[in-house]
Design a protein around this motif. Sequence first.
Motif, PDB file in Angstrom:
ATOM      1  N   UNK A  17      39.834  30.022  39.265  1.00 31.74           N
ATOM      2  CA  UNK A  17      41.191  30.584  39.392  1.00 31.74           C
ATOM      3  C   UNK A  17      41.322  31.760  40.347  1.00 31.74           C
ATOM      4  N   UNK A  18      40.386  32.730  40.303  1.00 33.19           N
ATOM      5  CA  UNK A  18      40.621  34.012  40.987  1.00 33.19           C
ATOM      6  C   UNK A  18      39.310  34.652  41.418  1.00 33.19           C
ATOM      7  N   UNK A  19      39.334  35.333  42.549  1.00 28.91           N
ATOM      8  CA  UNK A  19      38.203  36.181  42.920  1.00 28.91           C
ATOM      9  C   UNK A  19      38.141  37.370  41.975  1.00 28.91           C
ATOM     10  N   UNK A  20      36.918  37.837  41.720  1.00 31.74           N
ATOM     11  CA  UNK A  20      36.745  39.009  40.850  1.00 31.74           C
ATOM     12  C   UNK A  20      35.853  40.015  41.577  1.00 31.74           C
ATOM     13  N   UNK A  21      36.452  41.133  41.926  1.00 32.01           N
ATOM     14  CA  UNK A  21      35.756  42.222  42.634  1.00 32.01           C
ATOM     15  C   UNK A  21      35.627  43.375  41.649  1.00 32.01           C
ATOM     16  N   UNK A  22      34.411  43.882  41.465  1.00 30.80           N
ATOM     17  CA  UNK A  22      34.228  44.955  40.470  1.00 30.80           C
ATOM     18  C   UNK A  22      33.274  46.029  40.998  1.00 30.80           C
ATOM     19  N   UNK A  23      33.594  47.280  40.716  1.00 33.69           N
ATOM     20  CA  UNK A  23      32.689  48.383  41.039  1.00 33.69           C
ATOM     21  C   UNK A  23      32.911  49.504  40.019  1.00 33.69           C
ATOM     22  N   UNK A  24      32.180  50.594  40.169  1.00 32.37           N
ATOM     23  CA  UNK A  24      32.340  51.718  39.249  1.00 32.37           C
ATOM     24  C   UNK A  24      33.747  52.295  39.409  1.00 32.37           C
ATOM     25  N   UNK A  25      34.575  52.169  38.384  1.00 31.87           N
ATOM     26  CA  UNK A  25      35.941  52.671  38.407  1.00 31.87           C
ATOM     27  C   UNK A  25      36.985  51.656  38.828  1.00 31.87           C
ATOM     28  N   UNK A  26      36.557  50.575  39.472  1.00 34.09           N
ATOM     29  CA  UNK A  26      37.535  49.635  40.029  1.00 34.09           C
ATOM     30  C   UNK A  26      38.330  50.269  41.174  1.00 34.09           C
ATOM     31  N   UNK A  40      28.430  37.852  43.407  1.00 35.37           N
ATOM     32  CA  UNK A  40      29.511  37.524  44.335  1.00 35.37           C
ATOM     33  C   UNK A  40      30.850  37.474  43.577  1.00 35.37           C
ATOM     34  N   UNK A  41      31.949  37.701  44.293  1.00 27.08           N
ATOM     35  CA  UNK A  41      33.299  37.661  43.703  1.00 27.08           C
ATOM     36  C   UNK A  41      33.774  36.234  43.420  1.00 27.08           C
ATOM     37  N   UNK A  42      32.983  35.222  43.792  1.00 23.85           N
ATOM     38  CA  UNK A  42      33.409  33.822  43.724  1.00 23.85           C
ATOM     39  C   UNK A  42      34.102  33.477  42.400  1.00 23.85           C
TER      40      UNK A  42
END
Lengths: 155, 155
Positions: free
Chosen positions: A46-55, B29-31
Amino acid sequence: MLQANEEWAQRFPGSKDVRPARKVAVVACMDSRMPLFPLLGLEVGDAHVIRNAGGVITDDTIRSLTISQHLLGTREIVLVHHTDCGLEKSDDVSFADLVEQATGRRPPWAPRFFTVVDDDVRESIRLIQESPYLLSREVRGMVYDVETGRIREVV
Amino acid sequence: MLQANEEWAQRFPGSKDVRPARKVAVVACMDSRMPLFPLLGLEVGDAHVIRNAGGVITDDTIRSLTISQHLLGTREIVLVHHTDCGLEKSDDVSFADLVEQATGRRPPWAPRFFTVVDDDVRESIRLIQESPYLLSREVRGMVYDVETGRIREVV
Protein backbone atom coordinates in the motif's frame (compact mmCIF):
# COMPACT_ATOMS: atom_id res chain seq x y z
CA MET A 1 13.68 -13.25 13.61
CA LEU A 2 14.73 -15.80 10.97
CA GLN A 3 12.52 -18.43 12.65
CA ALA A 4 9.59 -16.01 12.97
CA ASN A 5 9.97 -15.16 9.30
CA GLU A 6 9.23 -18.81 8.38
CA GLU A 7 5.75 -18.33 9.87
CA TRP A 8 5.28 -15.14 7.88
CA ALA A 9 6.33 -16.94 4.67
CA GLN A 10 3.58 -19.54 5.31
CA ARG A 11 0.89 -16.83 5.26
CA PHE A 12 2.64 -14.54 2.73
CA PRO A 13 -0.07 -12.73 0.72
CA GLY A 14 1.77 -13.02 -2.61
CA SER A 15 3.58 -10.75 -5.03
CA LYS A 16 2.67 -7.02 -5.28
CA ASP A 17 3.81 -4.20 -7.53
CA VAL A 18 6.87 -2.17 -6.48
CA ARG A 19 4.74 1.01 -6.85
CA PRO A 20 2.64 1.63 -3.70
CA ALA A 21 -1.04 0.91 -4.43
CA ARG A 22 -2.34 3.84 -2.34
CA LYS A 23 0.29 6.28 -3.71
CA VAL A 24 1.18 7.31 -0.16
CA ALA A 25 4.49 7.68 1.68
CA VAL A 26 4.33 7.58 5.49
CA VAL A 27 7.11 9.38 7.43
CA ALA A 28 7.21 8.24 11.06
CA CYS A 29 9.37 7.97 14.14
CA MET A 30 11.45 4.79 14.62
CA ASP A 31 9.69 4.18 17.97
CA SER A 32 9.27 0.47 18.77
CA ARG A 33 5.64 0.91 19.83
CA MET A 34 4.33 1.82 16.35
CA PRO A 35 3.64 -1.16 14.04
CA LEU A 36 2.58 1.14 11.21
CA PHE A 37 0.86 -1.37 8.91
CA PRO A 38 -1.87 -2.47 11.38
CA LEU A 39 -1.91 0.91 13.11
CA LEU A 40 -2.92 2.69 9.87
CA GLY A 41 -4.78 -0.22 8.25
CA LEU A 42 -2.16 -0.66 5.54
CA GLU A 43 -1.99 -3.83 3.45
CA VAL A 44 1.21 -5.22 1.95
CA GLY A 45 2.03 -3.05 -1.08
CA ASP A 46 0.00 0.00 0.00
CA ALA A 47 2.51 2.68 1.08
CA HIS A 48 6.17 3.53 1.46
CA VAL A 49 7.30 3.72 5.08
CA ILE A 50 10.15 6.08 5.96
CA ARG A 51 11.25 6.13 9.60
CA ASN A 52 13.99 7.79 11.63
CA ALA A 53 14.58 9.10 15.15
CA GLY A 54 11.69 11.54 15.70
CA GLY A 55 10.16 11.11 12.25
CA VAL A 56 11.84 14.39 11.36
CA ILE A 57 12.48 15.79 7.88
CA THR A 58 16.19 15.57 7.01
CA ASP A 59 18.08 15.49 3.71
CA ASP A 60 17.67 11.71 3.82
CA THR A 61 13.90 11.96 4.32
CA ILE A 62 13.70 14.30 1.32
CA ARG A 63 15.91 11.89 -0.68
CA SER A 64 13.51 9.04 0.11
CA LEU A 65 10.38 11.11 -0.65
CA THR A 66 11.89 12.34 -3.94
CA ILE A 67 12.58 8.75 -5.05
CA SER A 68 9.12 7.71 -3.81
CA GLN A 69 7.42 10.37 -5.93
CA HIS A 70 9.58 10.65 -9.07
CA LEU A 71 10.33 6.94 -9.51
CA LEU A 72 7.54 5.07 -7.74
CA GLY A 73 4.48 7.28 -8.17
CA THR A 74 3.42 8.35 -4.65
CA ARG A 75 1.61 11.68 -4.38
CA GLU A 76 0.59 12.04 -0.71
CA ILE A 77 2.62 12.19 2.52
CA VAL A 78 1.40 11.23 5.99
CA LEU A 79 3.53 12.16 9.03
CA VAL A 80 3.23 10.09 12.22
CA HIS A 81 4.87 11.48 15.36
CA HIS A 82 3.83 10.24 18.82
CA THR A 83 3.52 10.94 22.54
CA ASP A 84 6.34 10.01 24.98
CA CYS A 85 8.99 10.33 22.24
CA GLY A 86 12.66 9.70 23.06
CA LEU A 87 13.41 12.90 21.16
CA GLU A 88 11.64 14.93 23.88
CA LYS A 89 13.84 13.40 26.60
CA SER A 90 17.05 15.40 26.02
CA ASP A 91 18.26 18.35 23.97
CA ASP A 92 20.78 18.67 21.13
CA VAL A 93 23.67 20.00 23.26
CA SER A 94 23.23 17.54 26.16
CA PHE A 95 22.99 14.62 23.74
CA ALA A 96 26.11 15.69 21.80
CA ASP A 97 27.90 15.95 25.19
CA LEU A 98 26.74 12.41 26.06
CA VAL A 99 28.02 10.94 22.78
CA GLU A 100 31.32 12.82 23.06
CA GLN A 101 31.86 11.56 26.63
CA ALA A 102 31.12 7.96 25.62
CA THR A 103 32.99 7.82 22.28
CA GLY A 104 35.46 10.72 22.29
CA ARG A 105 33.80 12.11 19.14
CA ARG A 106 31.22 14.90 18.88
CA PRO A 107 28.62 14.24 16.15
CA PRO A 108 28.71 16.76 13.28
CA TRP A 109 24.98 16.29 12.60
CA ALA A 110 22.15 17.88 14.63
CA PRO A 111 20.44 15.25 16.84
CA ARG A 112 17.06 17.02 16.28
CA PHE A 113 15.50 16.87 19.76
CA PHE A 114 12.28 18.83 20.23
CA THR A 115 10.00 19.98 23.05
CA VAL A 116 6.39 20.09 21.76
CA VAL A 117 5.29 17.26 19.46
CA ASP A 118 2.58 19.26 17.65
CA ASP A 119 5.11 22.00 16.86
CA ASP A 120 7.52 19.41 15.48
CA VAL A 121 4.78 18.03 13.21
CA ARG A 122 4.11 21.57 11.93
CA GLU A 123 7.84 22.09 11.38
CA SER A 124 7.96 18.85 9.35
CA ILE A 125 5.01 20.03 7.24
CA ARG A 126 6.81 23.33 6.63
CA LEU A 127 10.04 21.58 5.57
CA ILE A 128 8.15 19.37 3.10
CA GLN A 129 6.29 22.36 1.66
CA GLU A 130 9.60 24.18 1.16
CA SER A 131 11.42 21.32 -0.58
CA PRO A 132 12.07 22.10 -4.26
CA TYR A 133 12.54 18.44 -5.26
CA LEU A 134 9.06 17.00 -4.68
CA LEU A 135 6.27 16.63 -7.26
CA SER A 136 3.49 16.80 -4.66
CA ARG A 137 3.43 18.51 -1.24
CA GLU A 138 0.03 17.08 -0.21
CA VAL A 139 0.83 16.36 3.44
CA ARG A 140 -1.09 15.66 6.67
CA GLY A 141 0.42 15.30 10.14
CA MET A 142 -0.68 12.93 12.93
CA VAL A 143 0.27 12.25 16.55
CA TYR A 144 -0.04 8.65 17.82
CA ASP A 145 -0.86 8.19 21.51
CA VAL A 146 1.30 5.31 22.79
CA GLU A 147 -1.01 4.87 25.80
CA THR A 148 -4.25 4.38 23.83
CA GLY A 149 -3.24 3.37 20.29
CA ARG A 150 -5.17 6.28 18.78
CA ILE A 151 -3.94 8.82 16.25
CA ARG A 152 -5.19 12.40 15.97
CA GLU A 153 -4.52 14.90 13.24
CA VAL A 154 -2.48 18.04 13.93
CA VAL A 155 -4.26 21.09 12.51
CA MET B 1 -6.17 5.53 7.83
CA LEU B 2 -7.90 7.42 10.66
CA GLN B 3 -10.87 5.02 10.41
CA ALA B 4 -8.61 1.96 10.28
CA ASN B 5 -6.78 3.25 13.35
CA GLU B 6 -10.04 3.02 15.35
CA GLU B 7 -9.96 -0.76 14.79
CA TRP B 8 -6.33 -0.89 15.92
CA ALA B 9 -7.20 1.07 19.10
CA GLN B 10 -9.86 -1.58 19.92
CA ARG B 11 -7.20 -4.33 19.97
CA PHE B 12 -4.34 -2.13 21.25
CA PRO B 13 -2.02 -4.31 23.38
CA GLY B 14 -1.40 -1.63 26.01
CA SER B 15 1.42 0.59 27.18
CA LYS B 16 5.09 -0.45 26.67
CA ASP B 17 8.41 1.07 27.69
CA VAL B 18 10.04 3.59 25.34
CA ARG B 19 13.22 1.42 25.44
CA PRO B 20 12.98 -1.46 22.93
CA ALA B 21 12.53 -4.77 24.80
CA ARG B 22 14.78 -6.76 22.44
CA LYS B 23 17.46 -4.02 22.34
CA VAL B 24 17.49 -4.17 18.55
CA ALA B 25 17.30 -1.51 15.84
CA VAL B 26 16.18 -2.66 12.39
CA VAL B 27 17.35 -0.63 9.37
CA ALA B 28 15.27 -1.41 6.28
CA CYS B 29 14.16 -0.13 2.91
CA MET B 30 10.94 1.96 2.74
CA ASP B 31 9.45 -0.59 0.28
CA SER B 32 5.67 -0.96 0.65
CA ARG B 33 5.85 -4.76 0.54
CA MET B 34 7.67 -5.17 3.87
CA PRO B 35 5.45 -5.02 6.98
CA LEU B 36 8.45 -5.45 9.29
CA PHE B 37 6.68 -6.33 12.54
CA PRO B 38 4.97 -9.54 11.30
CA LEU B 39 7.74 -10.26 8.80
CA LEU B 40 10.35 -10.48 11.60
CA GLY B 41 8.02 -11.65 14.37
CA LEU B 42 8.30 -8.37 16.29
CA GLU B 43 5.80 -7.46 19.00
CA VAL B 44 4.86 -3.89 19.90
CA GLY B 45 7.76 -2.43 21.90
CA ASP B 46 10.42 -4.87 20.66
CA ALA B 47 12.68 -2.93 18.26
CA HIS B 48 13.37 0.44 16.69
CA VAL B 49 12.56 0.56 12.99
CA ILE B 50 14.56 2.91 10.78
CA ARG B 51 13.60 3.00 7.09
CA ASN B 52 14.63 4.99 4.01
CA ALA B 53 14.91 4.54 0.26
CA GLY B 54 17.13 1.46 -0.10
CA GLY B 55 17.67 0.91 3.62
CA VAL B 56 21.06 2.55 3.11
CA ILE B 57 23.34 4.01 5.78
CA THR B 58 23.34 7.81 5.63
CA ASP B 59 24.14 10.50 8.20
CA ASP B 60 20.48 10.34 9.20
CA THR B 61 20.62 6.56 9.71
CA ILE B 62 23.70 7.01 11.92
CA ARG B 63 21.91 9.83 13.81
CA SER B 64 18.96 7.49 14.48
CA LEU B 65 21.19 4.55 15.50
CA THR B 66 23.26 6.79 17.79
CA ILE B 67 20.11 7.98 19.59
CA SER B 68 18.80 4.40 19.65
CA GLN B 69 21.96 3.14 21.37
CA HIS B 70 23.06 6.04 23.61
CA LEU B 71 19.62 7.13 24.80
CA LEU B 72 17.36 4.09 24.42
CA GLY B 73 19.62 1.12 25.07
CA THR B 74 19.69 -0.90 21.81
CA ARG B 75 22.84 -2.95 21.17
CA GLU B 76 22.19 -4.91 17.95
CA ILE B 77 21.44 -3.83 14.39
CA VAL B 78 19.59 -5.86 11.76
CA LEU B 79 19.63 -4.67 8.13
CA VAL B 80 16.77 -5.67 5.80
CA HIS B 81 17.24 -5.01 2.10
CA HIS B 82 15.11 -6.85 -0.50
CA THR B 83 14.77 -8.18 -4.03
CA ASP B 84 13.19 -6.06 -6.83
CA CYS B 85 14.21 -2.79 -5.11
CA GLY B 86 13.34 0.56 -6.70
CA LEU B 87 16.94 1.58 -5.99
CA GLU B 88 18.15 -0.99 -8.56
CA LYS B 89 15.93 0.51 -11.28
CA SER B 90 17.98 3.61 -12.13
CA ASP B 91 21.36 5.14 -11.33
CA ASP B 92 22.44 8.29 -9.49
CA VAL B 93 23.09 10.41 -12.60
CA SER B 94 19.93 9.37 -14.51
CA PHE B 95 17.80 9.98 -11.42
CA ALA B 96 19.32 13.44 -10.78
CA ASP B 97 18.63 14.23 -14.46
CA LEU B 98 14.99 13.12 -14.02
CA VAL B 99 14.48 15.31 -10.94
CA GLU B 100 16.18 18.29 -12.61
CA GLN B 101 14.00 17.93 -15.72
CA ALA B 102 10.81 17.74 -13.63
CA THR B 103 11.56 20.43 -11.03
CA GLY B 104 14.32 22.61 -12.47
CA ARG B 105 16.54 21.76 -9.48
CA ARG B 106 19.32 19.17 -9.27
CA PRO B 107 19.47 17.44 -5.86
CA PRO B 108 22.67 18.13 -3.88
CA TRP B 109 22.44 14.73 -2.11
CA ALA B 110 23.44 11.38 -3.65
CA PRO B 111 20.32 9.32 -4.55
CA ARG B 112 22.21 6.10 -3.57
CA PHE B 113 21.13 3.69 -6.33
CA PHE B 114 22.91 0.33 -6.39
CA THR B 115 23.25 -2.69 -8.67
CA VAL B 116 23.76 -5.82 -6.53
CA VAL B 117 21.69 -6.07 -3.36
CA ASP B 118 24.12 -8.33 -1.47
CA ASP B 119 26.95 -5.88 -2.16
CA ASP B 120 24.80 -3.03 -0.85
CA VAL B 121 24.12 -4.96 2.36
CA ARG B 122 27.87 -5.50 2.79
CA GLU B 123 28.50 -1.81 2.14
CA SER B 124 25.93 -0.94 4.85
CA ILE B 125 27.66 -3.30 7.29
CA ARG B 126 30.99 -1.62 6.49
CA LEU B 127 29.57 1.89 7.05
CA ILE B 128 28.14 0.86 10.44
CA GLN B 129 31.41 -0.73 11.49
CA GLU B 130 33.28 2.46 10.55
CA SER B 131 31.00 4.86 12.42
CA PRO B 132 32.74 6.41 15.45
CA TYR B 133 29.49 7.38 17.22
CA LEU B 134 27.99 3.97 18.02
CA LEU B 135 28.35 1.99 21.26
CA SER B 136 27.82 -1.39 19.55
CA ARG B 137 28.53 -2.47 15.96
CA GLU B 138 26.90 -5.91 16.31
CA VAL B 139 25.21 -6.08 12.90
CA ARG B 140 23.67 -8.71 10.62
CA GLY B 141 22.37 -8.17 7.11
CA MET B 142 19.34 -9.79 5.46
CA VAL B 143 17.69 -9.80 2.04
CA TYR B 144 13.89 -10.21 1.88
CA ASP B 145 12.45 -11.95 -1.17
CA VAL B 146 9.31 -10.00 -2.18
CA GLU B 147 8.07 -13.01 -4.22
CA THR B 148 8.17 -15.56 -1.38
CA GLY B 149 8.16 -13.58 1.88
CA ARG B 150 11.38 -15.24 3.03
CA ILE B 151 14.52 -13.55 4.36
CA ARG B 152 18.04 -14.90 4.00
CA GLU B 153 21.20 -13.72 5.69
CA VAL B 154 24.02 -12.14 3.66
CA VAL B 155 27.34 -13.67 4.63
